[in-house]
Design an enzyme around this catalytic site. Structure first.
Site, PDB file in Angstrom:
ATOM      1  N   ASP A 107     -22.334   0.293  28.697  1.00 23.76           N
ATOM      2  CA  ASP A 107     -21.246   0.859  29.494  1.00 23.76           C
ATOM      3  C   ASP A 107     -19.972   0.054  29.181  1.00 23.76           C
ATOM      4  O   ASP A 107     -20.039  -0.964  28.497  1.00 23.76           O
ATOM      5  CB  ASP A 107     -21.645   0.709  30.970  1.00 23.76           C
ATOM      6  N   GLU A 152     -15.231   0.851  26.024  1.00 25.50           N
ATOM      7  CA  GLU A 152     -14.002   1.466  25.437  1.00 25.50           C
ATOM      8  C   GLU A 152     -13.150   0.437  24.696  1.00 25.50           C
ATOM      9  O   GLU A 152     -12.526   0.840  23.728  1.00 25.50           O
ATOM     10  CB  GLU A 152     -13.197   2.138  26.563  1.00 25.50           C
ATOM     11  N   ASP A 195     -17.702   8.696  34.574  1.00 26.57           N
ATOM     12  CA  ASP A 195     -17.718   8.656  36.039  1.00 26.57           C
ATOM     13  C   ASP A 195     -17.157   9.929  36.661  1.00 26.57           C
ATOM     14  O   ASP A 195     -16.003   9.985  37.087  1.00 26.57           O
ATOM     15  CB  ASP A 195     -16.941   7.431  36.522  1.00 26.57           C
TER      16      ASP A 195
END
Ligand SMILES: *[C@@H]1O[C@H](CO)[C@@H](O)[C@H](O)[C@H]1NC(C)=O
Ligand SMILES: *[C@@H]1O[C@H](CO)[C@@H](O)[C@H](O)[C@H]1NC(C)=O
Length: 980
Positions: A535, A538, A614
């Protein structure tokens, strides 16, 4: 600190504490738009949109200032090289831009444009920067497969009156026509133009220049002093831009094409909208800049967590595509011009790097996806558990909690394969540790879960806690494997653990180190059935610009973060993927990895699965999920899902139920919930919801053989796993924009999930005149166009298109692993002419033995005129096929269901009960004719609007064998045996 710095994202341990400490913070209602740039807040986007506006104003009499220097043109080994000269107003010296056009054997073409001065390092960096001086040229190293470059050595060259014509591709069907001045390239197929580069003259390569001095009082700014080209501040962070302005942009037109698709990820329609205002259009370009955009809004061109700069243009009879191979921040404008036909015109702008664009000339969706996959790789064949159901929540808080959830799934007879642990399992957000109080005996937990062949997925993120007595961060520092800041010191930022450093997975040494961390004797408590979730890659940095890293940070090789931002998540995912496959699982075998990633780029399909980040427990997020996942499939990364139930907030029972009924059609099927959301495991929902959800999950499990077969096809030729109408029916013009229904692989299953509150019927679009049967009642739907389908809460709108054969496994079990010895069912759905065809791919679902031929691949065909069902081997390697067939000899086809039997057979005697129908196996593997004992059941159609169903029970056909079943006798009066 800004609010955004503390806003919740996917998994937040620190959040609750921070909220207590900082009482001025209120939980975000929705995405904080102001944290993310609009085009006008991003210097290079603003400049290039203004450039386009100027060029497109008729009064400007615009002529693109780029031309090919003709005496530099050379065609050699499938590459046309030349120099492009850029004329700069007020300057005599022209800017030299080396051009390469690379022709590939499969017909794909690559056009790269660089800048000579920068390639030579002949520029001066601003400030004290240690950054590389060249334009970034390594995107291909990560995005493309290592042996992508298969050159076309038969290109035919012709140069006349300033036009260079190159004829190339399979059967010399394609042409690239390069105009020397002003420079542009037209791509033709079958004498028609399909793609034009620099059609409108919007190409712009911002050449290197020194920053001009401030103008004196009353004097005009130098034209070389580009707006936003130098230091740029946003949200309190200043980007120092050591190389000054360096954007690249190009316009790409698709003449005669009304629809373009792709460039995920955006929460938008599958068919891309126009972006320059007007009715139903966006004002902003589609943005590709991987970012932690929690609680994102739907119907927006805003950037999300991952990006794939691949676009498909489609019209009746043709599909073409482009890949804009650039990993820097990128914006894409889309406009449509309607004359007699519609032309779709796009404009691509990237902040830095080479201009590198690939053109694929189709002509079908299949050929397009195949050519794209031959470049960036096909979907990895996942371990079989990975396509079953995943149960996640932030967080299962202890071993007891895990045990309790596991037991309750069994108690309620709901299958699941994987339980997930979010960040709270760690010891204070130190990855590679377990919390000593709540996860005391993780090894035992893994073992317990393994009893039902289940798996555990642990989260591991790229930020490494900057703290004392933590060997992982000590090694990261001492081995010098972290991302650096602009001055070359180790970069420090904030994420879940507080102060953190980031592994630089662009560094091969960092990958080697990362592998060592996952060894079972190092990451104590993990086992063979432990897999990983990446997770925040980015990367998400709470106190960074736009919640990510400063662009002037430095990576391996001193490339600026700016240049490779969109690749960052994929290289980290790769590190984890490499690490999982390097674990010693015994018996000298390698176990297939499973890694879930949030950030991605073109090529990440080779490494694992993605999810859409999300989302929220709202109907509009449920609705947005299918178009987003269809778009992933178009862009070559089909192993994709959206959090079932919605991450933020609490879904109503109806929403949760409908979400499961949709989620079983996501290639990656996982339920997840935020730490503040109420518990919502399916057994908690209560009746009738729990039973409805159980039925839905069981349907997913029954269809796993069909899903696995669809994954196999995607891994071979790039066909999407779930397919929008335009891919399944490329000539159905009315259906090109449809994105709320999907076909599952080659099964002919057509689903239209209910995504609205209180909705109890849907309109399903039928693309052709074939017969479609309701999956549940065999009611017939026929005739092109919209058909109303009644869908009360317990019903999933699901049709079976005539002409297909669907493989299933019908015994409900606790997990997919426990189904591995179960027999198969074949569902034959006969078309109007009584035919049906289908496929089954099967292997051990965990090792790489399939690469040595240890698999079964069958084609089933029912011939309605001969009344025969036969199984044909598609295995390429006979010897290997025989070996694996023996290993899998216990696997059988137990049941054959024939829907619409009367399309082929005279069933009148059966209907009247006069016949003891018989099916005969005419040929087994050895070519022997055998009479064969199978019992048949027949259910007549309730009325003319329904199909009849013939069932062959106890078929006992070996799954790996060739055989033919003869159904001639079915329906006839029972005949004496010797007449057979
Ligand atoms: C993954 O890591 C391997 C080993 O370092 C490397 O060869 C490969 O290029 C990497 N691929 C990606 C997509 O990062
Ligand atoms: C079905 O069988 C008929 C009669 O033998 C044959 O002519 C036809 O080609 C077969 N169809 C297919 C699709 O194989």
């Amino acid at each position: 600190m800004r609010v955004s710095a503390l806003s919740p994202s996917n998994s937040a341990g620190g959040l609750t504490i921070l909220l207590l400490l900082l009482d001025f913070i209120t939980p975000a209602a929705t995405v904080k738009h102001e944290n993310f740039k609009t085009c006008s807040q991003s210097g290079f986007c603003r400049r290039n949109r203004a450039f386009a506006d100027h060029a497109l104003t008729p009064e400007s009499n615009w002529v693109s200032p780029y031309e090919i220097k003709e005496n530099t043109v050379l065609l050699q080994n499938g590459i046309l090289s030349a120099e492009i000269l850029k004329t700069v107003p007020g300057q005599t010296e022209k800017v030299v831009l080396p051009l390469n056009i690379n022709f590939q054997k499969n017909g794909a073409v690559r056009v790269t444009i660089d800048e000579l001065k920068r390639t030579k390092g002949d520029i001066v960096l601003r400030g004290e920067s240690k950054a590389r001086k060249e334009r970034y040229n390594e995107a291909e190293r990560w995005a493309l497969i290592p042996d992508w470059d298969v050159r076309d050595d038969k290109v035919v060259y012709d140069n006349q009156k300033g036009q260079i014509t190159l004829t190339f591709g399979p059967e010399l069907k394609y042409k690239a026509i390069v105009t020397v001045y002003p420079f542009n390239i037209k791509f033709e197929r079958d004498g028609e133009t399909h793609v034009v580069l620099n059609d409108r003259g919007l190409m712009n390569v911002e050449h290197w220049r020194a920053q001009p001095a401030e103008p004196e009082e009353g004097k005009e700014k130098s034209p070389e002093d580009l707006d936003g080209g130098w230091d740029e501040t946003f949200g309190g962070n200043t980007d120092t831009k050591p190389r000054g302005p360096e954007a690249v942009s190009m316009d790409i037109s698709f003449p005669g094409y009304d629809h373009v698709f792709g460039i995920p990820s955006h929460a938008t329609s599958l068919s891309l909208k126009t972006t320059r205002g007007g009715e139903g259009a966006y004002e902003e370009p589609y943005r590709l800049y991987n970012a932690d955009v929690f609680e994102y809004i739907v119907d927006s061109p805003m950037t999300l967590y991952g990006s794939i700069p691949f676009m498909q243009a489609h019209r009746k009879g043709s599909s073409v595509g482009v890949l804009w191979l650039n990993a820097a921040e990128t914006w894409v404008d889309v406009v449509k011009e309607k004359k007699t036909k519609t032309d779709t015109k796009t404009h691509w702008v990237s902040e830095s790097g080479q201009l590198d664009v690939w053109v694929f000339l189709g002509p079908t969706p299949q050929t397009l996806y195949k050519a794209y996959g031959e470049l960036t790789g096909f979907t990895k064949m996942p371990p079989s558990f990975a396509i079953a159901y995943h149960q996640c929540r932030w967080n299962y808080v202890s071993e007891d909690d895990v045990k309790d959830v596991d037991r309750k799934f069994d108690k309620h007879d709901i299958p699941y394969d994987v339980i997930w642990l979010d960040i709270e399992y760690t010891d204070g957000k130190r990855y590679f540790t377990f919390d000593p109080l709540t996860f005391k005996e993780p090894e035992k937990m893994m073992k317990n879960i393994d009893k039902a062949e289940r798996k555990v997925v642990l989260i591991i993120d790229p930020h490494i806690k900057n703290t004392e007595n933590y060997p992982v961060v000590e090694e990261l520092k001492s081995k010098d494997l972290a991302v650096k800041d602009k001055s070359g010191d180790i970069y420090e930022g904030w994420c879940w653990p507080g102060s953190s450093h980031w592994i630089d997975a662009f560094n091969p040494a960092a990958i080697e180190w990362w592998k060592s961390l996952f060894k079972f004797d190092r990451f104590k408590g993990t086992a063979k059935n432990t897999y990983i979730w990446n997770d925040m890659n980015e990367p998400s940095v709470f106190n960074g610009p736009e919640t990510t890293m400063p662009k002037d940070n430095l990576h391996f090789g001193n490339w600026e973060h700016r240049d490779l931002h969109n690749l960052n998540g994929m290289t980290f995912m790769n590190a984890t993927h490499q690490a999982l496959e390097a674990r010693d699982v015994g018996k000298g075998k390698t176990q297939r990895s499973f890694v879930l990633t949030r950030a991605f780029f073109a090529g990440a399909q080779r490494l694992g699965a993605m999810w859409t980040g999300d989302n929220e427990a709202k109907w509009e997020h449920l609705q947005a999920s299918l178009p987003m996942l269809l778009s992933q499939g178009i862009a070559g990364f089909p192993f994709s899902g959206a959090d079932v139930g919605g991450f933020f907030g609490n879904p109503s029972k109806e929403l949760l139920t409908r979400w499961y009924q949709s989620g079983i059609w996501y290639p990656f099927f996982r339920a997840h919930a935020h730490i503040d959301a109420k518990r919502r495991e399916p057994y908690l929902t209560g009746e009738p919801y729990t039973s409805i959800i159980r039925d839905a999950i069981r349907l997913r499990y029954a269809l796993l053989p069909a899903w696995y077969t669809a994954f196999h096809r995607a891994s071979k030729d790039g066909m999407p796993i779930i397919r929008p109408n335009f891919v399944a029916h490329p000539d159905d013009e009315e259906g090109f924009a449809i994105d709320d229904q999907a076909y599952i692989g080659d099964t002919g299953l057509l689903v239209k999930p209910v995504v609205g509150e209180g909705v109890d019927k849907v309109d399903i679009h039928l693309a052709d005149d074939e017969i479609y049967y309701d999956y549940w009642t065999h009611k017939i739907y026929q005739g092109k166009g919209k058909k109303e389908y009644s869908a009360p809460l317990e019903k999933i709108p699901l049709l079976m298109r005539g002409g297909h054969i669907i493989p299933r496994r019908d015994r409900p079990r606790r997990s997919s692993g426990l189904m591995k010895h179960d027999p198969f069912t074949l569902v034959l759905v006969l078309n109007k002419r009584g035919h049906a065809m289908g496929w089954l791919y099967h292997d051990d679902g965990e090792s790489f033995d399939y690469k040595q031929g240890a698999y079964i691949h069958r084609q089933f065909m029912y011939n309605g005129s001969r009344k025969t069902l036969s199984s044909r081997d598609l295995h390429k390697d006979r010897a290997a096929a025989e070996t694996y067939k023996k290993a899998a000899s216990a696997l059988q086809i137990e049941k054959i269901v024939i829907v619409g039997a009367s399309n082929s057979l005279d069933t009148s005697a059966l209907a009247e009960g006069r016949s003891k129908a018989k099916a005969i196996l005419v040929e087994d593997d050895n070519g022997k004719v055998k009479e064969w004992h199978a019992s048949l059941g027949y259910t007549a159609a309730v009325d003319k609007d329904h199909g009849d169903v013939l069932v062959i029970k106890n078929a006992k056909l070996k799954i790996g064998n060739d055989w033919t079943i003869y159904l001639e006798q079915v329906g006839a009066e029972d005949k004496p045996k010797d007449e057979l």
